[in-house]
Design an enzyme around this catalytic site. Structure first.
Site, PDB file in Angstrom:
ATOM      1  N   GLY A 168      -6.307  -4.234   0.891  1.00 47.17           N
ATOM      2  CA  GLY A 168      -6.018  -4.659  -0.311  1.00 47.17           C
ATOM      3  C   GLY A 168      -5.556  -6.255  -0.476  1.00 47.17           C
ATOM      4  O   GLY A 168      -5.890  -7.114   0.391  1.00 47.17           O
ATOM      5  N   ARG A 186     -10.767   1.598   2.938  1.00 45.58           N
ATOM      6  CA  ARG A 186     -11.822   2.841   2.293  1.00 45.58           C
ATOM      7  C   ARG A 186     -12.959   2.106   2.354  1.00 45.58           C
ATOM      8  O   ARG A 186     -14.166   2.584   2.476  1.00 45.58           O
ATOM      9  CB  ARG A 186     -10.893   3.258   1.107  1.00 45.58           C
ATOM     10  CG  ARG A 186     -10.135   4.410   1.317  1.00 45.58           C
ATOM     11  CD  ARG A 186      -9.411   4.600  -0.092  1.00 45.58           C
ATOM     12  NE  ARG A 186      -9.098   3.348  -0.808  1.00 45.58           N
ATOM     13  CZ  ARG A 186      -8.201   3.583  -1.842  1.00 45.58           C
ATOM     14  NH1 ARG A 186      -8.135   4.633  -2.579  1.00 45.58           N
ATOM     15  NH2 ARG A 186      -7.815   2.618  -2.571  1.00 45.58           N
ATOM     16  N   ILE A 211       4.653  -2.249   6.834  1.00 42.09           N
ATOM     17  CA  ILE A 211       5.196  -3.062   5.427  1.00 42.09           C
ATOM     18  C   ILE A 211       4.730  -2.120   4.160  1.00 42.09           C
ATOM     19  O   ILE A 211       4.718  -2.936   3.040  1.00 42.09           O
ATOM     20  CB  ILE A 211       4.958  -4.523   5.286  1.00 42.09           C
ATOM     21  CG1 ILE A 211       3.305  -4.931   5.439  1.00 42.09           C
ATOM     22  CG2 ILE A 211       5.674  -5.438   6.227  1.00 42.09           C
ATOM     23  CD1 ILE A 211       2.509  -4.733   4.369  1.00 42.09           C
ATOM     24  N   ARG A 256       4.753   1.947   3.336  1.00 46.93           N
ATOM     25  CA  ARG A 256       5.724   3.141   3.110  1.00 46.93           C
ATOM     26  C   ARG A 256       6.156   3.751   4.416  1.00 46.93           C
ATOM     27  O   ARG A 256       4.996   4.138   5.274  1.00 46.93           O
ATOM     28  CB  ARG A 256       5.214   3.911   2.031  1.00 46.93           C
ATOM     29  CG  ARG A 256       5.078   3.405   0.508  1.00 46.93           C
ATOM     30  CD  ARG A 256       6.576   3.343  -0.076  1.00 46.93           C
ATOM     31  NE  ARG A 256       6.664   2.835  -1.305  1.00 46.93           N
ATOM     32  CZ  ARG A 256       6.678   1.444  -1.745  1.00 46.93           C
ATOM     33  NH1 ARG A 256       6.404   0.503  -0.670  1.00 46.93           N
ATOM     34  NH2 ARG A 256       6.641   1.004  -3.030  1.00 46.93           N
ATOM     35  N   GLU A 306      15.103   5.822   2.740  1.00 48.17           N
ATOM     36  CA  GLU A 306      15.535   4.336   3.046  1.00 48.17           C
ATOM     37  C   GLU A 306      17.164   4.504   2.316  1.00 48.17           C
ATOM     38  O   GLU A 306      17.096   4.663   0.778  1.00 48.17           O
ATOM     39  CB  GLU A 306      14.663   3.226   2.246  1.00 48.17           C
ATOM     40  CG  GLU A 306      13.588   2.880   3.133  1.00 48.17           C
ATOM     41  CD  GLU A 306      12.610   1.963   2.414  1.00 48.17           C
ATOM     42  OE1 GLU A 306      12.739   1.652   1.142  1.00 48.17           O
ATOM     43  OE2 GLU A 306      11.421   1.841   2.909  1.00 48.17           O
ATOM     44  N   HIS A 339      13.580  -2.965   3.819  1.00 51.61           N
ATOM     45  CA  HIS A 339      12.682  -3.056   2.787  1.00 51.61           C
ATOM     46  C   HIS A 339      12.582  -4.587   1.782  1.00 51.61           C
ATOM     47  O   HIS A 339      13.074  -4.473   0.390  1.00 51.61           O
ATOM     48  CB  HIS A 339      12.790  -1.930   1.560  1.00 51.61           C
ATOM     49  CG  HIS A 339      11.483  -1.744   0.966  1.00 51.61           C
ATOM     50  ND1 HIS A 339      11.323  -0.593   0.405  1.00 51.61           N
ATOM     51  CD2 HIS A 339      10.678  -2.705   0.317  1.00 51.61           C
ATOM     52  CE1 HIS A 339      10.066  -0.642  -0.338  1.00 51.61           C
ATOM     53  NE2 HIS A 339       9.653  -1.700  -0.289  1.00 51.61           N
ATOM     54  N   GLY A 371      10.400  -6.928   1.561  1.00 52.79           N
ATOM     55  CA  GLY A 371       9.092  -7.311   1.405  1.00 52.79           C
ATOM     56  C   GLY A 371       8.820  -8.459   0.566  1.00 52.79           C
ATOM     57  O   GLY A 371       8.281  -9.705   0.512  1.00 52.79           O
TER      58      GLY A 371
END
Lengths: 366, 368
Positions: B200, B222, B282, B284, B313, B332, B334
């Site tokens: 993505g 996909r 990065i 989940r 987390e 987390h 990011g």
């Protein structure tokens, strides 16, 4: 050749059966002679002096690259009997600037033809002096560039995004929420100022471009337009301009009298207070005392260093205690593939020099 | 909340243009020229937004709070709890930062006027979108802006793991270090094979960055990307995830968490990877079977892992992942840069303002 003449004589004079028997013996002699010939060839391998085979010196994989071309003697054994070993040595293979190339050592090596350095930096060598003894100096440019550029980017990202601190927070049993202090600075689309746009600097520019960074560079000479366009780099004739505009200042020069203490008080105060200094060249390019002050006072945000002076730093050095400093122990070329390539190049240079041929990477004094 | 000090409106002066000032004091000359309405009077018209707290570990930063205050009056969670009957019905927007305040039914029941839950971040797997929509409130997120910062962190983790930055820093600072160690060898990044799972926005940006390192980029998604996209980053499509796993030196997970991607990487997938390979996550924590990962790292099935996300987390303090030398974990972070965080808050506010006005919500998340 004696063998062949003998054979012909035998064939002429003797009966087939007798000749056949003798041939067997002759073949045996030939085998022995060939073995002796190989042994002589093996003995003809020149001798090379290295530091040591250990964690601090040459790894086994590296020795495997050298052995087909050189008999190896390590420094300790050499010192045991310098009179015996010295005159045999034709190549000095330098790794991690060891053994130290001083006149006292060179005077013990009358047959020395080459000082072959593993690595591109040769600031630890007095090239004109070594040449004056009839000895060539070689290094290993090119092969080190990718790995060194990678470490420059690794340090830049780790510092900007506080990866080391983040890991410490993640591991800390007392911390349940992310502290605000873990907020980092943006790398994407920020300004990367590269000082020293040689082979390594250029590779760094390529990598920075992948992050949509704005690339500025300062170099003794300007690169071609094609080179600049390929990485979106803008030339800064005046280094001060680069320092003022950059979010990340990356040092990729080699160490010379001109670049010693290139970054001092004045240069650091020109930098943005949100800027990061990254050094993958040599510790002496930076005035370390000035750097400590700049980091303590918030003149710049942070520093990430693969090189210091000395290496390692004294254990009580202020740089080691500052929270906004990331230091790695000169690991710029430390991947197995790069290490092997460096040793291969070092050996190729030494072999050529010992044979009196042109070495691919001879370092000529300016 | 302050009472407005004075309202300077005179029927005779209605022709004058309006000027908004901060407060009354020392502006008598200006008042000759303009009708003056102190800012505090304007405050009362602004809708109310609920946040967790200001500062602290879960709250909005002061700078970001200013962005919110341009459009909202701000109520903190603790203050809501003091008197939910009084404060609850005022709240029209819930601004969720780092998952707080949590949009649980118990909280939502206190907010009958709620029109929107604006979540900071791209992922919405922590929200029951259908349920919230059922209460008449919209859900929005902050896509796009986080993908750059997250892609940067993905590369940061990849490089830090490959070149052993953590260990290097430890050695450099260790009081016992006397000599530079020559055996702290890492893995080459330049020229290595990068396998991106999930192409993505974020995955594509990771590909772009990897391409800059002259990496050989493979991707599994996909849907296949366009030829132009693939050529721009030198990426090769792998129809089968298995093929990507067997060929890659670095496997980066950049998928969203869905029922299809939960547990995507388990024992079988880890065994397909090279023993010299690194796993970077990065997306989940639930995308990876964590127990399988622990086993794979212990046994040398893969070389190392670098994770910005885990499940839960934070991890319990005695979790085996903490005991492994070849694991790098960040909490987390990011999207954790000041400029990205600021942009996220702007987007959250944009969505919330639109929802309250009954306009199309720019970053609305619709249920599947």
């Amino acid at each position: 050749m004696t063998c062949l003449c003998y054979l012909r004589c035998v064939r002429k004079l003797w009966t087939p059966a007798e000749a056949s028997q003798l041939l067997k013996v002759v073949n045996l002699h030939r085998s022995v002679h060939q073995l002796q010939h190989k042994k002589v060839m093996a003995e003809e391998k020149p001798w090379a002096l290295i530091s040591e085979v250990s964690e601090q010196g040459y790894l086994e994989e590296m020795v495997d690259v050298i052995k087909p071309h050189f008999h190896i003697i390590n420094y300790k054994d050499f010192q045991q009997n310098q009179q015996l070993h010295g005159p045999k040595i034709q190549a000095l293979l330098l790794w991690n600037a060891f053994p130290v190339v001083e006149p006292s050592l060179l005077s013990l090596l009358p047959s020395l033809k080459v000082v072959a350095n593993g690595g591109v930096g040769i600031d630890h060598l007095d090239v004109p002096y070594i040449n004056s003894l009839g000895v060539k100096v070689t290094n290993t440019p090119g092969v080190v560039s990718n790995a060194t550029a990678d470490i420059g980017m690794a340090l830049l990202l780790a510092s900007a995004r506080k990866v080391v601190e983040g890991h410490q927070v993640a591991m800390d049993p007392k911390i349940t929420h992310i502290p605000q202090s873990l907020m980092g600075v943006e790398v994407s689309e920020s300004t990367l100022g590269i000082i020293g746009m040689g082979h390594i600097g250029y590779k760094i520019a390529q990598r920075g471009k992948g992050f949509d960074m704005k690339i500025l560079y300062h170099n003794r000479s300007r690169r071609s337009v094609e080179d600049e366009q390929a990485v979106g780099a803008t030339y800064c004739a005046n280094m001060d301009d680069l320092l003022k505009e950059s979010d990340f200042v990356m040092l990729a020069v080699n160490l010379t009298p001109e670049t010693t203490r290139l970054i001092g008080h004045r240069q650091l105060s020109l930098m943005k207070p949100t800027a990061t200094l990254v050094n993958v060249s040599r510790g002496l390019v930076v005035d370390q005392d000035a750097l400590v002050k700049a980091l303590q006072s918030g003149t710049i945000r942070a520093a990430a260093l693969d090189v210091t002076y000395p290496e390692p730093l004294p254990r009580d050095h202020p740089l080691l205690g500052l929270p906004n400093v990331l230091i790695t122990p000169h690991v710029g070329t430390h991947t197995l593939a790069t290490t092997i390539k460096m040793v291969q190049q070092m050996v190729d240079n030494a072999v050529a020099a010992v044979k009196g041929q042109t070495a691919p990477n001879e370092v000529k004094p300016k | 909340m302050c009472e407005p000090e004075e309202t300077f409106i005179s029927a005779m002066e209605q022709d004058k243009p309006w000027a908004l000032i901060s407060e009354v004091g020392g502006v008598s000359q200006m008042m000759e020229m303009f009708c003056v309405l102190p800012r505090q009077a304007m405050e009362q018209d602004k809708p109310w937004a609920l946040i967790s707290e200001v500062g602290g570990d879960c709250g909005l930063l002061e700078d970001h709070l200013d962005i919110v205050k341009r459009h909202f009056q701000v109520l903190c969670y603790q203050d809501l709890l003091q008197n939910p009957e009084l404060h609850g019905p005022k709240v029209q927007a819930l601004l969720m930062w780092r998952y707080y305040p949590e949009a649980r039914p118990a909280l939502l029941r206190m907010l009958p006027s709620l029109k929107v839950v604006s979540s900071g971040g791209a992922g919405v797997d922590h929200l029951d979108v259908a349920f919230i929509n059922g209460l008449g409130a919209k859900v929005s997120n902050t896509p796009g802006v986080v993908s750059r910062a997250t892609a940067d962190l993905a590369m940061g983790l990849l490089l830090a793991s490959a070149r052993r930055i953590l260990e290097g820093h430890r050695v450099a600072r260790d009081p016992e270090t006397r000599r530079i160690p020559l055996n702290l060898q890492g893995a080459d990044v330049s020229g290595a094979t990068l396998g991106i799972v999930g192409m993505g926005d974020t995955g594509f940006k990771i590909a772009q960055r990897g391409h800059g390192f002259e990496m050989d980029v493979l991707y599994h998604n996909r849907n296949r990307r366009s030829l132009e996209d693939e050529q721009a980053v030198g990426a090769t499509f792998c129809q089968k995830l298995d093929e990507l796993l067997t060929r890659s030196d670095f496997v980066v997970l950049a998928v969203r968490l869905t029922s299809e991607t939960a547990g995507l990487i388990g024992t079988r997938e880890l065994e397909l990877m090279k023993p010299t390979a690194t796993l970077v996550n990065i997306s989940r924590g639930q995308v990876v079977d964590q127990d399988a990962l622990v086993q794979a790292l212990r046994s040398g099935t893969i070389r190392a892992a670098a994770l910005d996300v885990t499940h839960p987390e934070p991890l319990p303090r005695d979790h085996p992942l903490f005991g492994l030398p070849n694991v790098l974990i960040t909490p987390h972070v990011g999207a954790n840069t000041s400029s990205t965080a600021g942009r996220m808050v702007e987007m959250m506010v944009e969505s919330a303002v639109a929802a309250i006005r009954g306009l199309p919500v720019p970053y609305e998340v619709k249920p599947k």
